[in-house]
Design a protein around this motif. Structure first.
Motif, mmCIF file in Angstrom:
data_model
loop_
_atom_site.group_PDB
_atom_site.id
_atom_site.type_symbol
_atom_site.label_atom_id
_atom_site.label_comp_id
_atom_site.label_asym_id
_atom_site.label_seq_id
_atom_site.Cartn_x
_atom_site.Cartn_y
_atom_site.Cartn_z
ATOM 1 N N LEU A 183 13.426 10.605 -8.695
ATOM 2 C CA LEU A 183 13.094 9.859 -9.905
ATOM 3 C C LEU A 183 12.886 10.793 -11.088
ATOM 4 N N ASP A 184 12.288 11.959 -10.850
ATOM 5 C CA ASP A 184 12.049 12.882 -11.962
ATOM 6 C C ASP A 184 13.367 13.363 -12.571
ATOM 7 N N ALA A 185 14.365 13.639 -11.734
ATOM 8 C CA ALA A 185 15.675 14.040 -12.254
ATOM 9 C C ALA A 185 16.314 12.893 -13.027
ATOM 10 N N HIS A 186 16.135 11.682 -12.515
ATOM 11 C CA HIS A 186 16.665 10.505 -13.201
ATOM 12 C C HIS A 186 16.011 10.347 -14.574
ATOM 13 N N THR A 201 4.411 1.286 -15.787
ATOM 14 C CA THR A 201 5.408 0.407 -15.212
ATOM 15 C C THR A 201 6.654 1.196 -14.836
ATOM 16 N N PHE A 202 7.458 0.625 -13.936
ATOM 17 C CA PHE A 202 8.772 1.174 -13.620
ATOM 18 C C PHE A 202 9.863 0.569 -14.502
ATOM 19 N N SER A 203 9.502 -0.299 -15.431
ATOM 20 C CA SER A 203 10.499 -1.014 -16.217
ATOM 21 C C SER A 203 11.357 -0.094 -17.073
ATOM 22 N N ARG A 258 0.806 -1.224 0.000
ATOM 23 C CA ARG A 258 0.000 0.000 0.000
ATOM 24 C C ARG A 258 0.843 1.281 0.000
ATOM 25 N N PRO A 259 1.934 1.374 0.784
ATOM 26 C CA PRO A 259 2.732 2.608 0.716
ATOM 27 C C PRO A 259 3.262 2.895 -0.691
ATOM 28 N N LEU A 260 3.587 1.851 -1.464
ATOM 29 C CA LEU A 260 4.027 2.087 -2.832
ATOM 30 C C LEU A 260 2.857 2.544 -3.689
ATOM 31 N N ARG A 261 1.690 1.943 -3.500
ATOM 32 C CA ARG A 261 0.516 2.396 -4.246
ATOM 33 C C ARG A 261 0.227 3.871 -3.952
ATOM 34 N N ALA A 262 0.389 4.258 -2.693
ATOM 35 C CA ALA A 262 0.169 5.662 -2.326
ATOM 36 C C ALA A 262 1.188 6.576 -3.001
ATOM 37 N N LYS A 263 2.422 6.102 -3.091
ATOM 38 C CA LYS A 263 3.472 6.899 -3.731
ATOM 39 C C LYS A 263 3.201 7.047 -5.221
ATOM 40 N N ILE A 264 2.775 5.968 -5.866
ATOM 41 C CA ILE A 264 2.426 6.046 -7.285
ATOM 42 C C ILE A 264 1.245 6.988 -7.488
ATOM 43 N N ALA A 265 0.261 6.903 -6.600
ATOM 44 C CA ALA A 265 -0.909 7.782 -6.697
ATOM 45 C C ALA A 265 -0.487 9.248 -6.605
ATOM 46 N N GLU A 266 0.460 9.559 -5.736
ATOM 47 C CA GLU A 266 0.960 10.930 -5.629
ATOM 48 C C GLU A 266 1.571 11.383 -6.951
ATOM 49 N N ARG A 267 2.375 10.509 -7.555
ATOM 50 C CA ARG A 267 3.013 10.861 -8.822
ATOM 51 C C ARG A 267 1.978 11.070 -9.923
#
Length: 409
Positions: free
Chosen positions: A290-293, A238-240, A71-80
């Motif tokens: 991640l955005d800078a990457h 995806t993060f791929s 869930r914390p990752l889902r929340a992070k993706i939702a923020e993005r």
């Protein structure tokens, strides 16, 4: 003994991607075939630190987890996604083993034998493979440089009454094209009009060479802004391509009923995707820009693309042209009429360079003089030699026109 294969197994053709990757492994081969990111782009040290944090947190990371994903990752993706204008919440999301599983799960919960799916012409060949494995029909919609032609889409919606429209609208695989905002809105409106779901596959959308010049919102955003109620768009990414494909982490964003049904289907497939990888990705996103990457790899990929196209242009190949993508990972080549891409592929293998014929990317009658080239994976220092080998393959084809030689495919 005779094995009683299921209908699904019988309807799953050999993957062209797998076959190409096998050919690319031959000693001395330079591959421009697979849709692989540059290994030099992987944030190796940051990922290593993220896994260390996960292991230091205790044994829970190695335990079974909920099907919907950490869930914390889902929340992070939702923020993005929210920051990019796509409204969502963790409860509208299912984490998957890459976006390829997302396509499979959506097809699994929606398609019956004989159902119809509309796709771009051309489209992602592995999506066609999934659709056909469920004994559904795929039908191509005519496209130009700006996306599906609305008149063709409406005609096909009326003719086939499809269950689903599958699209890859941002730096698509195989063409590298990006739909215009107008075409996106027209597709959303037409699919709403005919009550048809859209599966928006967006693995490349963040790899933009000039993001400030490209105002192309996701169809998921346009649908949410234009209409009240549950979204008509199922969005997967995806993060791929932005972190690393080996982490095998993607997601489905959809209306709650669709997420619930997809989670049920996923339980029967693998219970849940790797929880330790999901926790590591969450740890990475907590401390890594991640955005800078993504900006960095986008600049790198743009330079690789320009290097490759400059080298190809210097050869002045008669009748061969290609697009200039604004992002993503692919070039789409048009060969002269009568030059079969499958023949050029064969000559390329003989010259130790691997490129992908375009015919497998079509739902209907293919254009046989199209080819896909990946510009992100090959070491830039090898690109001059890759183009030299392509040139020799093209010369072999020209020579074959004036000889009695036969090309074996």
């Amino acid at each position: 003994m005779s094995i009683p294969w299921s209908k699904m197994a019988q309807n799953t053709p050999s993957s062209v991607v797998r076959d190409m990757l096998q050919a690319a492994q031959a000693p001395g081969m330079i591959s421009l075939a697979g849709g692989l990111p540059a290994q030099t782009s992987f944030p190796l040290e940051a990922i290593r630190v993220a896994y260390e944090k996960v292991f230091m947190s205790g044994a829970a990371a190695l335990q079974y987890a909920e099907t919907e994903g950490y869930r914390p990752l889902r929340a992070k993706i939702a923020e993005r996604l929210e920051s990019k204008g796509i409204p969502t919440s963790p409860d509208h999301m299912l984490l998957t083993t890459g976006s390829q599983q997302s396509i499979d799960l959506v097809c699994r919960i929606l398609l019956n034998p004989g159902d119809r799916v509309l796709v771009e012409s051309p489209t992602y060949l592995a999506a066609l493979q999934v659709i056909h494995s469920y004994q559904a029909e795929s039908h191509g919609v005519a496209c130009d440089d700006h996306g599906m032609l609305p008149e063709s889409l409406e005609e096909q919606l009326q003719l086939h009454r499809p269950k689903l429209v599958y699209i890859n609208p941002t730096f698509s695989n195989p063409t590298g094209k990006v739909w215009s905002r107008e075409r996106r809105q027209q597709a959303v409106d037409l699919c709403r009009k005919y009550g048809v779901l859209i599966l928006e596959d967006d693995p490349y959308g963040e790899i933009r060479f000039n993001p400030e010049q490209l105002d192309v919102p996701a169809l998921a955003e346009l649908d949410a802004v234009s209409y009240d109620g549950p979204s008509n768009v199922i969005y997967t990414s995806t993060f791929s391509k932005t972190v690393a494909p080996g982490l095998r982490t993607g997601w489905i964003l959809a209306a709650p009923d669709i997420v619930k049904m997809a989670a049920r289907a996923k339980q029967g497939a693998d219970l849940h995707s790797s929880s330790i990888d999901q926790r590591a990705l969450h740890a990475l996103l907590e401390s890594f820009d991640l955005d800078a990457h993504i900006r960095h790899i986008s600049e790198d990929y743009e330079q690789r693309m320009k290097t490759l196209t400059t080298l190809m242009a210097a050869k002045s190949w008669e009748g061969i042209s290609w697009n200039s993508p604004q992002g993503g990972m692919f070039l789409w080549l048009q060969l002269p009429e009568g030059m079969l891409a499958s023949n050029l592929f064969t000559y390329g293998i003989q010259e130790k360079v691997c490129i992908v014929p375009g015919d497998s990317f079509y739902a209907g009658t293919p254009e046989l003089n199209r080819m896909r080239i990946n510009f992100t994976h090959t070491d830039p220092e090898l690109l001059p030699e890759a183009v030299e080998r392509m040139d020799r393959a093209i010369q072999r084809w020209h020579a074959s026109l004036t000889s009695d030689s036969v090309v074996t495919l």
